[in-house]
Motif scaffolding. Structure first.
Motif, short mmCIF file in Angstrom:
data_model
loop_
_atom_site.label_atom_id
_atom_site.label_comp_id
_atom_site.label_asym_id
_atom_site.label_seq_id
_atom_site.Cartn_x
_atom_site.Cartn_y
_atom_site.Cartn_z
N GLN A 69 0.84 -1.19 0.00
CA GLN A 69 0.00 0.00 0.00
C GLN A 69 0.87 1.23 0.00
O GLN A 69 1.63 1.47 0.95
CB GLN A 69 -0.94 0.01 1.21
N ALA A 70 0.78 1.98 -1.07
CA ALA A 70 1.51 3.24 -1.19
C ALA A 70 0.67 4.38 -0.61
O ALA A 70 -0.56 4.25 -0.53
CB ALA A 70 1.84 3.51 -2.66
N PRO A 71 1.30 5.46 -0.22
CA PRO A 71 0.55 6.59 0.35
C PRO A 71 -0.55 7.07 -0.59
O PRO A 71 -0.31 7.30 -1.79
CB PRO A 71 1.62 7.67 0.54
N GLY A 72 -1.76 7.19 -0.06
CA GLY A 72 -2.87 7.68 -0.85
C GLY A 72 -3.48 6.68 -1.81
O GLY A 72 -4.36 7.03 -2.60
N LYS A 73 -2.99 5.45 -1.76
CA LYS A 73 -3.51 4.43 -2.67
C LYS A 73 -4.08 3.25 -1.90
O LYS A 73 -3.80 3.07 -0.72
CB LYS A 73 -2.39 3.95 -3.61
N GLU A 74 -4.86 2.46 -2.59
CA GLU A 74 -5.42 1.27 -1.98
C GLU A 74 -4.38 0.16 -1.92
O GLU A 74 -3.43 0.14 -2.71
CB GLU A 74 -6.65 0.80 -2.76
N THR A 115 7.84 1.95 -3.81
CA THR A 115 7.77 2.44 -2.45
C THR A 115 6.38 2.24 -1.88
O THR A 115 5.38 2.66 -2.46
CB THR A 115 8.13 3.94 -2.40
N ALA A 116 6.31 1.58 -0.73
CA ALA A 116 5.03 1.25 -0.11
C ALA A 116 5.29 0.52 1.20
O ALA A 116 6.43 0.12 1.49
CB ALA A 116 4.19 0.37 -1.03
N VAL A 117 4.23 0.35 1.96
CA VAL A 117 4.26 -0.58 3.09
C VAL A 117 3.85 -1.94 2.53
O VAL A 117 2.81 -2.06 1.88
CB VAL A 117 3.32 -0.15 4.21
N TYR A 118 4.68 -2.93 2.77
CA TYR A 118 4.43 -4.27 2.27
C TYR A 118 3.89 -5.15 3.40
O TYR A 118 4.43 -5.17 4.50
CB TYR A 118 5.72 -4.88 1.71
N TYR A 119 2.81 -5.85 3.09
CA TYR A 119 2.15 -6.72 4.05
C TYR A 119 2.18 -8.16 3.55
O TYR A 119 1.92 -8.41 2.38
CB TYR A 119 0.69 -6.31 4.22
N CYS A 120 2.45 -9.08 4.45
CA CYS A 120 2.27 -10.48 4.09
C CYS A 120 0.88 -10.91 4.58
O CYS A 120 0.33 -10.34 5.52
CB CYS A 120 3.36 -11.37 4.66
N ALA A 121 0.35 -11.90 3.91
CA ALA A 121 -0.99 -12.37 4.20
C ALA A 121 -1.04 -13.88 4.06
O ALA A 121 -0.25 -14.48 3.31
CB ALA A 121 -2.00 -11.72 3.27
N ALA A 122 -1.98 -14.48 4.76
CA ALA A 122 -2.18 -15.92 4.69
C ALA A 122 -3.65 -16.20 4.43
O ALA A 122 -4.53 -15.49 4.93
CB ALA A 122 -1.73 -16.59 5.98
N SER A 123 -3.90 -17.24 3.66
CA SER A 123 -5.28 -17.58 3.35
C SER A 123 -5.95 -18.22 4.56
O SER A 123 -5.32 -18.80 5.42
CB SER A 123 -5.34 -18.51 2.15
N TRP A 177 -3.19 -11.15 8.37
CA TRP A 177 -2.26 -10.14 7.86
C TRP A 177 -1.14 -9.88 8.85
O TRP A 177 -1.38 -9.87 10.07
CB TRP A 177 -3.02 -8.83 7.60
N GLY A 178 0.03 -9.63 8.32
CA GLY A 178 1.15 -9.21 9.14
C GLY A 178 1.08 -7.71 9.40
O GLY A 178 0.20 -7.02 8.91
N GLN A 179 2.06 -7.20 10.11
CA GLN A 179 2.03 -5.82 10.56
C GLN A 179 2.54 -4.83 9.52
O GLN A 179 2.35 -3.63 9.70
CB GLN A 179 2.87 -5.66 11.85
N GLY A 180 3.15 -5.29 8.46
CA GLY A 180 3.64 -4.39 7.42
C GLY A 180 5.09 -4.00 7.66
O GLY A 180 5.53 -3.83 8.80
N THR A 181 5.80 -3.86 6.56
CA THR A 181 7.19 -3.40 6.62
C THR A 181 7.40 -2.38 5.51
O THR A 181 6.97 -2.58 4.38
CB THR A 181 8.17 -4.58 6.51
N GLN A 182 8.03 -1.26 5.84
CA GLN A 182 8.18 -0.15 4.91
C GLN A 182 9.32 -0.40 3.94
O GLN A 182 10.44 -0.74 4.35
CB GLN A 182 8.45 1.14 5.67
N VAL A 183 9.04 -0.21 2.67
CA VAL A 183 10.06 -0.25 1.62
C VAL A 183 10.07 1.12 0.95
O VAL A 183 9.03 1.58 0.46
CB VAL A 183 9.76 -1.35 0.58
N THR A 184 11.22 1.75 0.95
CA THR A 184 11.37 3.06 0.33
C THR A 184 12.48 2.99 -0.71
O THR A 184 13.61 2.60 -0.39
CB THR A 184 11.69 4.14 1.37
N VAL A 185 12.13 3.34 -1.94
CA VAL A 185 13.10 3.31 -3.04
C VAL A 185 13.36 4.75 -3.48
O VAL A 185 12.44 5.44 -3.93
CB VAL A 185 12.60 2.47 -4.21
N SER A 186 14.60 5.19 -3.35
CA SER A 186 14.93 6.56 -3.72
C SER A 186 15.42 6.61 -5.17
O SER A 186 16.04 5.66 -5.66
CB SER A 186 16.01 7.11 -2.80
N SER A 187 15.14 7.72 -5.81
CA SER A 187 15.53 7.86 -7.22
C SER A 187 16.92 8.45 -7.36
O SER A 187 17.52 8.91 -6.42
CB SER A 187 14.51 8.73 -7.95
#
Length: 121
Positions: A38-43, A92-100, A111-121
Motif C-alpha cells: 500500500q503506497a501513500p494515498g492508494k489502496e 515504495t510502499a508498506v508491504y504486508y504479508c498475508a495468509a489464506s 495479515w502481518g504488521q507491514g514493513t516499509q520499503v522506500t526506493v529513492s531515485s
C-alpha cells in the motif's frame, strides 16, 4: 495465525531487498501465502502469492513486478520470502504479508504488521 514480516528498508533505485514473513499458529503447508503493498494515498494492492503446498513452488505476480520480484517459501521454517530486484521508486510502499483462511484458496484472512520499503531515485 500470526505473521511477522521483516526486511524492509531504504534502497536506491535499481537495488534489491528481500522481505521475510514467518508464520505461526497453524500448519503452514496447504495454505496460500501472499504479499500486498500500500503506497501513500492508494489502496492496498496484490503483489505476489504462492501456495504453501510442499510440492508447489510456482508463484503468481501482478504485472508491474513480473521479472523483478520472486516469491518463495521454506516449509520447514514456515516462512515466505519476497526477493525484490531492480527496485523502482514506484515500488515504495508498506508491504504486508498475508495468509489464506482456507487451504487451496486465496481468501486472505490473516495479515502481518507491514514493513516499509522506500526506493529513492
Amino acid at each position: 495465525v500470526q505473521l511477522q514480516a521483516s526486511g524492509g528498508g531504504l534502497v536506491q533505485a535499481g537495488g534489491s531487498l528481500r522481505l521475510s514473513c514467518a508464520a505461526s499458529g497453524r500448519t503452514f503447508s496447504g495454505y496460500f501465502m501472499g504479499w500486498f503493498r500500500q503506497a501513500p494515498g492508494k489502496e492496498r494492492e496484490f503483489v505476489a502469492a504462492i501456495s504453501a503446498a510442499v510440492s508447489w513452488n510456482g508463484g503468481s505476480y501482478t504485472d508491474s513486478v513480473k521479472g523483478r520480484f520472486t516469491i518463495s517459501k521454506d516449509n520447514i521454517k514456515s516462512t515466505v520470502y519476497l526477493q525484490m530486484n531492480s527496485l523502482k521508486p514506484e515500488d515504495t510502499a508498506v508491504y504486508y504479508c498475508a495468509a489464506s483462511g482456507d487451504k487451496g484458496r486465496q481468501n486472505w484472512a490473516y495479515w502481518g504488521q507491514g514493513t516499509q520499503v522506500t526506493v529513492s531515485s
